[in-house]
Design an enzyme around this catalytic site. Structure first.
Site, mmCIF file in Angstrom:
data_model
loop_
_atom_site.group_PDB
_atom_site.id
_atom_site.type_symbol
_atom_site.label_atom_id
_atom_site.label_comp_id
_atom_site.label_asym_id
_atom_site.label_seq_id
_atom_site.Cartn_x
_atom_site.Cartn_y
_atom_site.Cartn_z
ATOM 1 N N GLN A 35 15.123 -50.587 -20.315
ATOM 2 C CA GLN A 35 14.092 -50.260 -21.301
ATOM 3 C C GLN A 35 13.413 -51.536 -21.821
ATOM 4 O O GLN A 35 12.291 -51.508 -22.305
ATOM 5 C CB GLN A 35 14.719 -49.467 -22.455
ATOM 6 C CG GLN A 35 13.825 -49.189 -23.641
ATOM 7 C CD GLN A 35 12.584 -48.372 -23.290
ATOM 8 O OE1 GLN A 35 12.591 -47.585 -22.336
ATOM 9 N NE2 GLN A 35 11.523 -48.563 -24.050
ATOM 10 N N LYS A 36 14.093 -52.672 -21.694
ATOM 11 C CA LYS A 36 13.545 -53.965 -22.141
ATOM 12 C C LYS A 36 12.130 -54.187 -21.577
ATOM 13 O O LYS A 36 11.247 -54.665 -22.260
ATOM 14 C CB LYS A 36 14.516 -55.067 -21.690
ATOM 15 C CG LYS A 36 13.952 -56.437 -21.498
ATOM 16 C CD LYS A 36 14.036 -57.227 -22.755
ATOM 17 C CE LYS A 36 13.531 -58.640 -22.644
ATOM 18 N NZ LYS A 36 12.885 -59.052 -21.438
ATOM 19 N N GLU A 94 24.350 -59.622 -18.797
ATOM 20 C CA GLU A 94 24.947 -58.337 -19.198
ATOM 21 C C GLU A 94 23.958 -57.168 -19.106
ATOM 22 O O GLU A 94 24.358 -56.030 -18.906
ATOM 23 C CB GLU A 94 25.516 -58.420 -20.618
ATOM 24 C CG GLU A 94 26.987 -58.796 -20.667
ATOM 25 C CD GLU A 94 27.892 -57.908 -19.782
ATOM 26 O OE1 GLU A 94 27.802 -56.671 -19.884
ATOM 27 O OE2 GLU A 94 28.663 -58.455 -18.987
ATOM 28 N N GLY A 95 22.671 -57.448 -19.275
ATOM 29 C CA GLY A 95 21.660 -56.395 -19.158
ATOM 30 C C GLY A 95 21.667 -55.805 -17.743
ATOM 31 O O GLY A 95 21.670 -54.584 -17.562
ATOM 32 N N HIS A 96 21.685 -56.705 -16.728
ATOM 33 C CA HIS A 96 21.737 -56.219 -15.336
ATOM 34 C C HIS A 96 23.055 -55.495 -15.079
ATOM 35 O O HIS A 96 23.083 -54.455 -14.406
ATOM 36 C CB HIS A 96 21.659 -57.393 -14.351
ATOM 37 C CG HIS A 96 20.406 -58.196 -14.418
ATOM 38 N ND1 HIS A 96 20.356 -59.475 -14.941
ATOM 39 C CD2 HIS A 96 19.143 -57.898 -14.027
ATOM 40 C CE1 HIS A 96 19.122 -59.932 -14.850
ATOM 41 N NE2 HIS A 96 18.370 -59.009 -14.326
ATOM 42 N N MET A 139 15.881 -59.651 -9.963
ATOM 43 C CA MET A 139 15.418 -60.953 -9.473
ATOM 44 C C MET A 139 16.556 -61.974 -9.614
ATOM 45 O O MET A 139 16.320 -63.182 -9.587
ATOM 46 C CB MET A 139 14.174 -61.397 -10.232
ATOM 47 C CG MET A 139 13.005 -60.426 -10.040
ATOM 48 S SD MET A 139 11.391 -61.195 -10.107
ATOM 49 C CE MET A 139 11.361 -61.828 -11.759
ATOM 50 N N GLY A 140 17.779 -61.488 -9.796
ATOM 51 C CA GLY A 140 18.934 -62.381 -9.857
ATOM 52 C C GLY A 140 19.096 -63.060 -11.205
ATOM 53 O O GLY A 140 18.491 -62.665 -12.195
ATOM 54 N N TYR A 141 19.931 -64.101 -11.239
ATOM 55 C CA TYR A 141 20.336 -64.796 -12.466
ATOM 56 C C TYR A 141 20.838 -63.742 -13.454
ATOM 57 O O TYR A 141 20.359 -63.600 -14.576
ATOM 58 C CB TYR A 141 19.183 -65.621 -13.051
ATOM 59 C CG TYR A 141 19.693 -66.816 -13.820
ATOM 60 C CD1 TYR A 141 20.331 -67.870 -13.166
ATOM 61 C CD2 TYR A 141 19.587 -66.886 -15.208
ATOM 62 C CE1 TYR A 141 20.837 -68.951 -13.864
ATOM 63 C CE2 TYR A 141 20.086 -67.979 -15.912
ATOM 64 C CZ TYR A 141 20.703 -69.006 -15.230
ATOM 65 O OH TYR A 141 21.206 -70.079 -15.919
ATOM 66 N N GLN A 149 4.618 -61.004 -7.984
ATOM 67 C CA GLN A 149 4.454 -60.572 -9.383
ATOM 68 C C GLN A 149 4.309 -61.756 -10.333
ATOM 69 O O GLN A 149 4.280 -61.579 -11.547
ATOM 70 C CB GLN A 149 5.588 -59.635 -9.803
ATOM 71 C CG GLN A 149 6.966 -60.263 -9.914
ATOM 72 C CD GLN A 149 8.038 -59.220 -10.153
ATOM 73 O OE1 GLN A 149 8.405 -58.475 -9.254
ATOM 74 N NE2 GLN A 149 8.555 -59.146 -11.383
#
Ligand code: PAF
Length: 278
Positions: free
Chosen positions: A145-146, A32-34, A27-29, A58
């Site tokens: 996994q978050k 580091e996770g993405h 969903m952008g923004y 959603q």
């Protein structure tokens, strides 16, 4: 890097890609996770495709759709740097034309945890992921996994609808103090940002008790709740759950592979996090 806004354009560009395609829906923004998901997609496939779409279906009526953080120029710069081949950025009207009426509704595993608090959320997630998978036709799609319940829902949908792709789950990326990276962390004020670490500390406590031989889920949950309640900025505990990692049914006796997950409101955002007891 191609930036494509239409479904027909994305389908055409996909036809021109040979080899395997790793897909990261977002969903952008981006944080580091993405980027970690993108790196996995790049390393395991011939091509990497990323979508950026703040999916309206959603979000509940009182949720943060209008104010959800957005920064397309920064997202594109990060994806370009990663060597992504295609970024798909459709508009809401492109994805949901007037009189749109088809939904994917995964039952059972959407009824508890986040699903109990956000009744339509997973219907929106499953529907948009199904549409994106049909448009991008990835070999593998990457999820963090978050969002543990989202992973369970998507895996179930892919298996039960016999969809032709593999779902890859990538470990949660954390800040140095343990806070799980999330686009919504931007809502935290400095003191709340510090208090937000309580989610990570509660998960660590559960892991420690399990490693020391505790198998009573109630005792682990109670210890976690006590620790969270000691943090004055933890306003509301939505849930602290110890569940079966596949069915998401609550456990009395903790077994290998149990999913410990929690949701706590700290200031404006309701933060979620989880760990799997190995
Ligand atoms: O995890 C997210 O960012 C979203 O739920 C997803 C998978 C991109 C669907 O909109």
């Amino acid at each position: 890097m191609k930036v494509i806004e239409t479904i027909s354009g994305m389908k055409k560009a996909r036809q021109e890609l040979g080899g395997t395609v790793g897909f990261v829906p977002t969903m952008g923004y981006l944080h580091e996770g993405h980027i970690s998901l993108v790196r996995y997609a790049k390393s395991e496939n011939t091509h990497a495709v990323v979508s950026i779409f703040v999916n309206p279906t959603q979000f509940g009526p009182t949720e943060d759709l209008a104010t959800y953080p957005r920064d397309i120029p920064s997202d594109l710069a990060m994806l370009e740097e990663c060597g992504v081949d295609i970024v798909f950025i459709p508009t809401p009207r492109e994805m949901y034309p007037r009189r749109y009426s088809t939904w994917v509704d995964v039952k059972k595993v959407t009824e508890q945890l986040e699903g109990a608090i956000r009744p339509e959320h997973f219907r929106g997630v499953a529907t948009v992921c199904n549409k994106l998978f049909n448009i991008v036709r990835p070999t593998k799609a990457y999820f963090g996994q978050k969002d543990a319940q989202q992973v369970v829902v998507i895996k179930k949908m892919v298996a039960e609808l016999n969809m032709n792709l593999e779902i890859i789950v990538v470990p949660t990326v954390r800040e140095p103090d343990g806070l799980a990276m999330s686009s919504r962390n931007v809502y935290l004020k400095p003191d709340e940002r510090q208090g937000a670490c309580v989610l990570y500390h509660a998960l660590k406590l559960a892991e420690k008790m399990w490693k020391q031989g505790e198998t009573d889920a109630h005792r682990i949950r109670q210890a976690m709740i006590k620790l969270i309640e000691e943090e004055p900025l933890a306003e509301v505990i939505s849930y602290v759950s110890i569940a079966d990692g596949d069915t998401l049914e609550e456990r009395h006796e903790v077994k290998h592979g149990a999913l410990v997950s929690l949701a706590v409101k700290i200031g404006k955002p309701r933060l979620i996090d989880n760990t799997v007891l190995e």
